[in-house]
Write a protein that holds these residues in place. Structure first.
Motif, mmCIF file in Angstrom:
data_model
loop_
_atom_site.group_PDB
_atom_site.id
_atom_site.type_symbol
_atom_site.label_atom_id
_atom_site.label_comp_id
_atom_site.label_asym_id
_atom_site.label_seq_id
_atom_site.Cartn_x
_atom_site.Cartn_y
_atom_site.Cartn_z
ATOM 1 N N ASP A 1 0.832 -1.204 0.000
ATOM 2 C CA ASP A 1 0.000 0.000 0.000
ATOM 3 C C ASP A 1 0.867 1.253 0.000
ATOM 4 O O ASP A 1 0.582 2.226 -0.717
ATOM 5 C CB ASP A 1 -0.929 0.013 1.222
ATOM 6 N N SER B 1 -9.804 -9.939 -6.480
ATOM 7 C CA SER B 1 -10.493 -9.190 -5.423
ATOM 8 C C SER B 1 -11.284 -8.021 -6.008
ATOM 9 O O SER B 1 -12.390 -7.709 -5.555
ATOM 10 C CB SER B 1 -9.489 -8.699 -4.373
ATOM 11 N N ARG C 1 -7.971 -11.300 9.571
ATOM 12 C CA ARG C 1 -8.476 -12.240 8.566
ATOM 13 C C ARG C 1 -7.472 -12.369 7.422
ATOM 14 O O ARG C 1 -6.981 -11.374 6.897
ATOM 15 C CB ARG C 1 -9.836 -11.788 8.022
ATOM 16 N N TRP C 2 -7.187 -13.630 7.042
ATOM 17 C CA TRP C 2 -6.268 -13.935 5.949
ATOM 18 C C TRP C 2 -6.995 -14.805 4.933
ATOM 19 O O TRP C 2 -7.780 -15.664 5.298
ATOM 20 C CB TRP C 2 -5.041 -14.684 6.469
ATOM 21 N N ARG C 3 -6.707 -14.565 3.661
ATOM 22 C CA ARG C 3 -7.354 -15.350 2.614
ATOM 23 C C ARG C 3 -6.322 -15.756 1.568
ATOM 24 O O ARG C 3 -5.450 -14.956 1.215
ATOM 25 C CB ARG C 3 -8.472 -14.543 1.948
ATOM 26 N N GLY D 1 0.843 -8.309 3.104
ATOM 27 C CA GLY D 1 0.049 -7.542 4.059
ATOM 28 C C GLY D 1 0.836 -6.341 4.540
ATOM 29 O O GLY D 1 2.060 -6.283 4.372
ATOM 30 N N VAL E 1 -3.195 -13.340 1.741
ATOM 31 C CA VAL E 1 -3.300 -11.883 1.864
ATOM 32 C C VAL E 1 -4.004 -11.503 3.158
ATOM 33 O O VAL E 1 -5.029 -12.101 3.522
ATOM 34 C CB VAL E 1 -4.085 -11.299 0.660
ATOM 35 N N SER E 2 -3.455 -10.503 3.848
ATOM 36 C CA SER E 2 -4.124 -9.951 5.017
ATOM 37 C C SER E 2 -5.275 -9.055 4.559
ATOM 38 O O SER E 2 -5.061 -8.129 3.764
ATOM 39 C CB SER E 2 -3.131 -9.135 5.855
ATOM 40 N N GLU E 3 -6.481 -9.336 5.060
ATOM 41 C CA GLU E 3 -7.643 -8.524 4.679
ATOM 42 C C GLU E 3 -8.175 -7.730 5.863
ATOM 43 O O GLU E 3 -9.322 -7.290 5.858
ATOM 44 C CB GLU E 3 -8.724 -9.428 4.075
ATOM 45 N N GLY E 4 -7.313 -7.541 6.886
ATOM 46 C CA GLY E 4 -7.678 -6.711 8.025
ATOM 47 C C GLY E 4 -8.387 -7.483 9.128
ATOM 48 O O GLY E 4 -8.997 -8.534 8.895
ATOM 49 N N TRP F 1 -4.290 -11.749 -7.441
ATOM 50 C CA TRP F 1 -5.069 -11.367 -6.258
ATOM 51 C C TRP F 1 -5.813 -10.052 -6.505
ATOM 52 O O TRP F 1 -7.014 -9.939 -6.209
ATOM 53 C CB TRP F 1 -4.139 -11.249 -5.040
ATOM 54 N N TYR G 1 -5.288 -16.784 -2.210
ATOM 55 C CA TYR G 1 -5.691 -16.610 -3.607
ATOM 56 C C TYR G 1 -4.758 -17.416 -4.497
ATOM 57 O O TYR G 1 -3.563 -17.522 -4.233
ATOM 58 C CB TYR G 1 -5.605 -15.136 -4.032
#
Length: 624
Positions: free
Chosen positions: A180, A520, A505-507, A342, A499-502, A516, A509
């Motif tokens: 980011d 997403s 939570r991790w998901r 992340g 991936v960290s989704e905040g 990803w 791909y």
């Protein structure tokens, strides 16, 4: 018009010429990416342009009144100061002038002070600092000593930007930044009005920011218009021509050497001019600086692990009231190449320790596979003994090293990583940052392992070594866990991305970073499209048990064949996408007429749509 330039520049480190009659100029508004192998002198050149070091010989010219700011790889910041105080150092002259005006004595030349304050905008320096902090997302009241590496880099960039320089000189600006923050920095630099010269090995960053690439190669600076993709194509053509020229030259030299050594009869009739030409050719051959050899990477995978490396089911992990991992389920198989993505501090290291059984979960179950042999790449180089020699670092107490069934002398092994035999007994502290990373890789690959954990291995590595490391990891039979913010490196290596989704939570791909982002983005668009319009709240109704989920249907032969073919089709489209992007980023396309430009632009849009469709189909079939 050039804002700064060097002419016939010479700089040597010991017997190695870093700059050998080099020339370079930076034009107004240019964004130049400076690339080259580790140890070629890129950072030294940046310091010379910043006025911190001097050339051995040559001319440095700066535009009159030019203001430039240099941000090193590891900026020095006052740990006991607040962010506001450190960023304010960038407007030190403005602060001093306004203070002088406010507490002046009768001997002060207030007219000059006031004129200078007006010229540099010193009346409202606090507002400039506050606006810069807001743009960078920084809390001015926080102490610098308590910040992470990524936030410290933001503070250093803030201190540079608040000065509003004509020229910004950045050395590895993406180090310690998460994805980011790198995206944010790209936007910031693309909006910067001055001239920019930056050193980076992040190829995606170069593609998105630079409009000219300059390579420092064997003491010379060569410029290439366009971004990194355009440079790659031009450089390949240039190296082919250089190799062809050298081969012809060497053949002619060999023929002349045979001629000069002929018998008495030939010597009586030989031409003085021909002898002089031979002497000139010998001198030219001796002075020629050939392309430096490539790193030779090899690794001992040891014995194979079991088919399953790790299984995690509904795993939770918290520290205090903060949940790092929430309800995470995944299966890692032998041979998987897994990227972890992340923000800094999201918990990537914690998740890795859970997967490898080094940390117990608060709840849920983690099962490790059998016969795991794990080797770690240390991001911060803390495990390197700076006083030890390179040879002792690789093979303590022995001159030989075994890699699988092969036995090598430690100097030969170090040579595979571009360390000359003469440097084998040099201390580690004499190495540059990139060379230390290369030494860590040499040590890592010397140890038998079927699981590799690589934490930011790409920092400070030159681009050619990065590409060779990508090839090695792609061919590696074991399992790889890769923590990196280098998007191109991840895309070229990993088979899946966690991936960290905040909020802990991790998901996972399928594919790399671009996969990803596409998946997403598409999922978010579909979710928004399918969201029902708001309706009046219905009357309460008795609870009804949810219908059982439909069982997963096994893939048909045709569907399985389609799934097997999808990766190759996706790869072909991605290759074409990169070629089209290079065309659009270069200059040649825009000389071929409006029709050709429209054709290429339309194809770029078609590729994106086709790629999205294939990725969705891959995800749908893979889920079954």
């Amino acid at each position: 018009m050039a804002v700064l330039s060097i002419s016939n520049a010479h700089l040597a480190f010991g017997h190695v010429a870093l700059l050998d009659g080099a020339n370079f100029s930076l034009e107004i508004g240019e964004r130049v990416g400076l690339i080259g192998r580790n140890g070629t002198g890129k950072s030294s050149l940046l310091k010379i342009l910043a006025g911190l070091e001097k050339l051995d010989d040559g001319l440095l010219q700066l535009q009159q009144g030019l203001t430039s700011v240099y941000v090193p790889q590891e900026p020095e910041l006052r740990a006991d100061a607040t962010i506001f105080e450190v960023v304010s150092e960038g407007v030190a002259e403005a602060k001093a002038l306004r203070a002088r005006y406010e507490i002046h004595d009768e001997n002060d030349d207030l007219a000059w002070v006031q004129e200078r304050i007006e010229h540099i905008g010193a009346w409202n320096w606090e507002q400039r600092v506050d606006e810069t902090l807001q743009r960078l997302g920084l809390d001015g009241s926080r102490l610098v000593g308590a910040l992470s590496g990524g936030l410290k880099k933001r503070v250093a960039l803030g201190r540079a930007l608040v000065a509003q320089p004509d020229v910004l000189l950045l050395d590895e600006p993406t180090n310690h930044l998460d994805l980011d923050a790198i995206t944010w920095l790209e936007e910031l630099l693309n909006n910067f009005k001055g001239s920019l010269l930056l050193i980076t090995h992040d190829r995606a960053f170069l593609d998105n920011v630079a409009n000219r690439i300059v390579e420092l190669d064997r003491g010379q600076l060569r410029g290439y218009p366009g971004n990194f993709a355009a440079f790659t194509a031009a450089k390949e053509y240039e190296l082919q021509n250089e190799a062809l020229f050298n081969a012809r030259f060497d053949k002619l030299l060999a023929q002349e050497e045979v001629w000069i050594r002929k018998g008495v009869e030939a010597r009586r009739t030989r031409s003085v001019a021909r002898i002089q030409r031979l002497e000139a050719m010998r001198l030219a051959h001796a002075a020629r600086r050939d392309v430096q050899g490539k790193v030779k990477l090899d690794i001992d995978t040891g014995g194979a692990s079991g088919k399953i490396v790790a299984e995690l089911e509904n795993v939770f992990k918290s520290y205090g009231d903060r949940t790092i991992v929430r309800d995470f389920t995944a299966t890692i198989l032998r041979g998987d190449k897994v990227g972890l993505v992340g923000p800094n501090g999201a918990g990537k290291t914690t998740l890795l320790k859970l997967i490898l059984g080094e940390l117990a979960p608060d709840s849920g179950e983690v099962r490790q596979g059998s016969r795991l042999s794990v080797a770690y790449f240390d991001q911060m180089r803390d495990t390197l003994n700076l006083d030890a020699t390179l040879a002792d670092t690789i093979s303590p107490g022995s001159e030989w090293i075994e890699i699988g069934s092969q036995k090598k002398h430690v100097k030969s092994y170090l040579g595979d990583f571009l360390f000359s035999p003469a440097r084998a007994n040099s201390p580690v502290k004499s190495l540059s940052g990139g060379e230390r990373n290369r030494l860590l890789l040499a040590r890592l690959f010397a140890r038998p392992a079927n699981v590799l954990v690589l934490d930011e291995p790409t920092n400070d590595l030159d681009i050619e070594t990065l590409e060779l490391l990508e090839e090695l990891l792609a061919e590696y039979d074991g399992t790889v866990f890769l923590v990196s913010h280098d998007r191109r490196f991840l895309d070229n290596v990993v088979t899946s991305t966690i991936v960290s989704e905040g909020d802990g939570r991790w998901r996972e791909y399928e594919g790399g970073v671009q996969d990803w982002l596409l998946q997403s983005k598409r999922a978010a668009a579909l979710q928004a499209k399918q969201a029902p319009a708001p309706a009046p709240a219905p009357a309460p109704a008795p609870a009804v048990a949810a219908a059982p989920a439909a069982p997963k249907r096994k893939l048909s032969y045709k569907e399985q064949r389609e799934l097997d073919e999808l990766p190759a089709r996706i790869e072909a489209l991605e290759t074409e996408q990169a070629q089209v992007a290079a065309l659009l980023a270069g200059t040649e396309l825009y000389t071929q007429g409006a029709a050709r430009l429209a054709e290429v632009t339309a194809r770029a849009g078609q590729i994106e749509d086709e790629l999205m469709g294939l990725l969705e189909r891959w995800e749908a079939l893979g889920a079954r």
